[in-house]
Design a protein around this motif. Structure first.
Motif, PDB file in Angstrom:
ATOM      1  N   ARG A 252      -0.583  -2.916  12.083  1.00  0.00           N
ATOM      2  CA  ARG A 252      -0.666  -3.658  10.823  1.00  0.00           C
ATOM      3  C   ARG A 252      -1.726  -3.031   9.920  1.00  0.00           C
ATOM      4  N   LYS A 253      -2.845  -2.646  10.489  1.00  0.00           N
ATOM      5  CA  LYS A 253      -3.926  -2.045   9.695  1.00  0.00           C
ATOM      6  C   LYS A 253      -3.446  -0.760   9.014  1.00  0.00           C
ATOM      7  N   TYR A 254      -2.759   0.076   9.760  1.00  0.00           N
ATOM      8  CA  TYR A 254      -2.266   1.326   9.180  1.00  0.00           C
ATOM      9  C   TYR A 254      -1.206   1.063   8.113  1.00  0.00           C
ATOM     10  N   CYS A 255      -0.338   0.087   8.365  1.00  0.00           N
ATOM     11  CA  CYS A 255       0.660  -0.278   7.352  1.00  0.00           C
ATOM     12  C   CYS A 255      -0.018  -0.719   6.057  1.00  0.00           C
ATOM     13  N   LEU A 256      -1.003  -1.605   6.174  1.00  0.00           N
ATOM     14  CA  LEU A 256      -1.699  -2.095   4.979  1.00  0.00           C
ATOM     15  C   LEU A 256      -2.417  -0.962   4.259  1.00  0.00           C
ATOM     16  N   ALA A 257      -2.989  -0.025   5.029  1.00  0.00           N
ATOM     17  CA  ALA A 257      -3.670   1.119   4.410  1.00  0.00           C
ATOM     18  C   ALA A 257      -2.672   1.989   3.648  1.00  0.00           C
ATOM     19  N   MET A 258      -1.499   2.201   4.230  1.00  0.00           N
ATOM     20  CA  MET A 258      -0.482   3.022   3.558  1.00  0.00           C
ATOM     21  C   MET A 258       0.035   2.327   2.304  1.00  0.00           C
ATOM     22  N   LEU A 259       0.224   1.018   2.381  1.00  0.00           N
ATOM     23  CA  LEU A 259       0.659   0.280   1.199  1.00  0.00           C
ATOM     24  C   LEU A 259      -0.425   0.285   0.126  1.00  0.00           C
ATOM     25  N   SER A 260      -1.689   0.290   0.553  1.00  0.00           N
ATOM     26  CA  SER A 260      -2.787   0.372  -0.402  1.00  0.00           C
ATOM     27  C   SER A 260      -2.800   1.729  -1.107  1.00  0.00           C
ATOM     28  N   ALA A 261      -2.439   2.779  -0.370  1.00  0.00           N
ATOM     29  CA  ALA A 261      -2.335   4.114  -0.980  1.00  0.00           C
ATOM     30  C   ALA A 261      -1.220   4.148  -2.022  1.00  0.00           C
ATOM     31  N   ILE A 262      -0.083   3.537  -1.692  1.00  0.00           N
ATOM     32  CA  ILE A 262       1.006   3.438  -2.662  1.00  0.00           C
ATOM     33  C   ILE A 262       0.538   2.656  -3.885  1.00  0.00           C
ATOM     34  N   ASP A 263      -0.164   1.560  -3.643  1.00  0.00           N
ATOM     35  CA  ASP A 263      -0.642   0.723  -4.743  1.00  0.00           C
ATOM     36  C   ASP A 263      -1.590   1.496  -5.654  1.00  0.00           C
ATOM     37  N   ASP A 264      -2.503   2.253  -5.064  1.00  0.00           N
ATOM     38  CA  ASP A 264      -3.384   3.104  -5.872  1.00  0.00           C
ATOM     39  C   ASP A 264      -2.555   4.070  -6.712  1.00  0.00           C
ATOM     40  N   GLY A 265      -1.515   4.625  -6.082  1.00  0.00           N
ATOM     41  CA  GLY A 265      -0.666   5.570  -6.791  1.00  0.00           C
ATOM     42  C   GLY A 265       0.009   4.945  -7.995  1.00  0.00           C
ATOM     43  N   ILE A 266       0.476   3.726  -7.832  1.00  0.00           N
ATOM     44  CA  ILE A 266       1.126   3.045  -8.958  1.00  0.00           C
ATOM     45  C   ILE A 266       0.127   2.776 -10.072  1.00  0.00           C
ATOM     46  N   GLY A 267      -1.097   2.433  -9.694  1.00  0.00           N
ATOM     47  CA  GLY A 267      -2.134   2.266 -10.708  1.00  0.00           C
ATOM     48  C   GLY A 267      -2.383   3.555 -11.478  1.00  0.00           C
ATOM     49  N   LYS A 268      -2.428   4.682 -10.769  1.00  0.00           N
ATOM     50  CA  LYS A 268      -2.648   5.975 -11.430  1.00  0.00           C
ATOM     51  C   LYS A 268      -1.471   6.355 -12.325  1.00  0.00           C
ATOM     52  N   ILE A 269      -0.275   6.033 -11.873  1.00  0.00           N
ATOM     53  CA  ILE A 269       0.914   6.331 -12.684  1.00  0.00           C
ATOM     54  C   ILE A 269       0.899   5.529 -13.970  1.00  0.00           C
ATOM     55  N   LYS A 270       0.545   4.245 -13.861  1.00  0.00           N
ATOM     56  CA  LYS A 270       0.440   3.416 -15.063  1.00  0.00           C
ATOM     57  C   LYS A 270      -0.619   3.975 -16.018  1.00  0.00           C
TER      58      LYS A 270
END
Length: 479
Positions: A252-270
């Motif tokens: 679960r920790k690794y999943c949340l970390a990977m989703l957090s990386a995606i989330d950061d990416g979406i912020g950068k794209i915006k």
């Protein structure tokens, strides 16, 4: 109806006058094995950190009945990128064929409308060693071999199926550090070739998207961002893992970390869209390719285990998981964000499907929709111009399972077992209504059979279930 349609075109005119560019840019973000629960906007769990994804919903439209066409990656991606039920061209599940060259992809159609097109991340639509039917037809010298290996497929046979030959002019296709690319992250254009790119796989995929946007924002663009996460093997850097210091299963920790990386990416794209002056007139779709693979028990295997296992994601509150036509396998995170053209903060609960992405993109690009497409343009429905449901029915067929959703009801057939559910209630797929409404179930089954009669392989399974048995014995044992 005429007044409603006129209102829609007035809206489109306002967009074009305000932003100069009549045709909006499009970014399709497709995550991999991410369950319905795992965006904060869906309100199911509280251990997530997805502020940028949630902001897409807050400033756009959260679709709570968003579906994909299959509970598995290859057919789901084929349905998304063609806008057609993949069973129509024989790609029912993994291990049959690659995406046929006879099928036209969204990117190819968008190119015809003057769009520059690009993609990064997972492709998985070219021939591989599991493409048994394709291998028999195209590599007859292997017909007597009992088991195929990746080395059996000559790369020259794959090239026509690669993203760079399927309508994507600018491609950075890959999973980890090897990428089939037509550009580099420092802005250099190259002939399609394999290149090495160091870095964390999700950050690289974000960087490839940003590089594309910065170089191609002067005319309409279509970009497919296919994040390879949270699919196994689970990988995350210290930067993202440190955001989740709480005690929890390691997967679960690794999943949340990977989703957090995606989330950061979406912020950068915006931020990049804003910097380039195109944020307002860029429509973003955020969807997962299927539900999370729970492996029934959600065993917390060590991260060193690289094979198929629970990826740490959750399908709450839905029943089932990846591989199943229950809601847990096909009902996924689904957000549509377009500041210039859609309401902000709206929750839309009518059933929609990933097939609608193609129809929506083509409509916004000014292309007459080909009759062979199975999706619809969602914009009039999401804006409220059209009040009825986008679809009379949605259909699925996968392995020995088939299903249809009409309105609130879903008919599910698994081999010779049949169910009827109201998936809008608190009981959803925990209460079988088929004894109470046999006529309705029969009507829906007939409609499902009519649809199945149009497919490449016709009909639906009437036999005892095979691969799915362990799942349905577990999740549906008392239904």
């Amino acid at each position: 109806m005429k007044i409603k349609i006129t209102a829609f075109f007035i809206l489109m005119s306002i967009v074009s006058i305000s932003f100069g560019q009549e045709k909006p840019n499009v970014i399709v973000i497709f995550t991999d094995d991410q369950g319905y629960a795992d965006i904060g906007a869906n309100g199911q769990v509280d251990d997530l950190k997805t502020p940028n994804i949630d902001m897409l919903a807050k400033t756009g439209i959260l679709v709570t009945s968003g579906y994909v066409t299959a509970p598995q990656c290859i057919p789901s991606r084929a349905g998304l990128l063609t806008g057609r039920y993949q069973q129509r061209f024989g790609l029912d599940h993994n291990g049959i064929i690659p995406l046929p060259l006879s099928e036209t992809l969204i990117a190819e159609r968008m190119q015809e409308a003057g769009y520059v097109t690009g993609m990064t991340g997972k492709w998985h639509l070219d021939p591989n060693h599991q493409s048994k039917e394709w291998i028999i037809q195209n590599l007859p010298e292997l017909k007597d071999k009992k088991k195929y290996s990746p080395d059996d497929i000559p790369f020259e046979k794959k090239i026509p199926y690669m993203s760079s030959n399927r309508g994507f002019e600018k491609t950075f296709q890959g999973y980890g550090n090897n990428f089939w690319a037509t550009y580099t992250l420092n802005g250099k254009e190259i002939q399609a070739q394999w290149i090495k790119q160091e870095g964390y796989r999700l950050d690289v995929q974000t960087d490839a998207a940003i590089e594309f946007i910065e170089k191609n924002s002067e005319k309409p663009f279509f970009f497919y961002l296919s994040y390879f996460a949270p699919h196994v093997p689970l990988e995350a850097t210290k930067k993202y893992l440190d955001r989740f210091p709480e005690e929890m299963p390691i997967r679960r920790k690794y999943c949340l970390a990977m989703l957090s990386a995606i989330d950061d990416g979406i912020g950068k794209i915006k931020q990049t869209l804003r910097k380039m002056g195109v944020e307002e007139n860029t429509i973003i779709f955020f969807i997962s390719d299927n539900g999370a693979p729970l492996k029934i028990t959600m065993e917390d295997k060590p991260i060193s285990f690289k094979g198929g296992a629970w990826d740490g994601s959750l399908n709450t509150p839905w029943v089932g998981e990846k591989g199943m036509l229950s809601e847990g396998g096909i009902r996924v995170p689904f957000i549509v964000n377009w500041p210039a053209g859609l309401p902000k903060g709206k929750v839309y609960d009518r059933p929609v499907i990933s097939l609608d992405v193609a129809a929506t993109c083509l409509s916004l690009a000014g292309i007459d929709l080909p009759k062979k497409l199975d999706g619809v343009n969602l914009i009039p429905y999401l804006t409220g111009v059209k009040k009825d449901a986008p679809h009379d029915a949605l259909y699925w067929r996968f392995w020995d399972q088939s299903a249809i959703r009409m309105g609130n009801l879903k008919f599910l057939k698994v081999g010779n077992r049949e169910f009827l559910f109201d998936v809008t209630t608190a009981e959803h797929e925990t209460k079988n209504l088929i004894v109470d409404y046999p006529d309705k179930a029969m009507q829906m089954k007939k409609k499902l059979l009519d649809w199945a009669s149009e497919l490449h392989v016709k009909g639906i399974s009437e036999t005892e279930i095979r691969r799915e048995k362990k799942w349905y014995d577990h999740y549906f044992q008392n239904k």
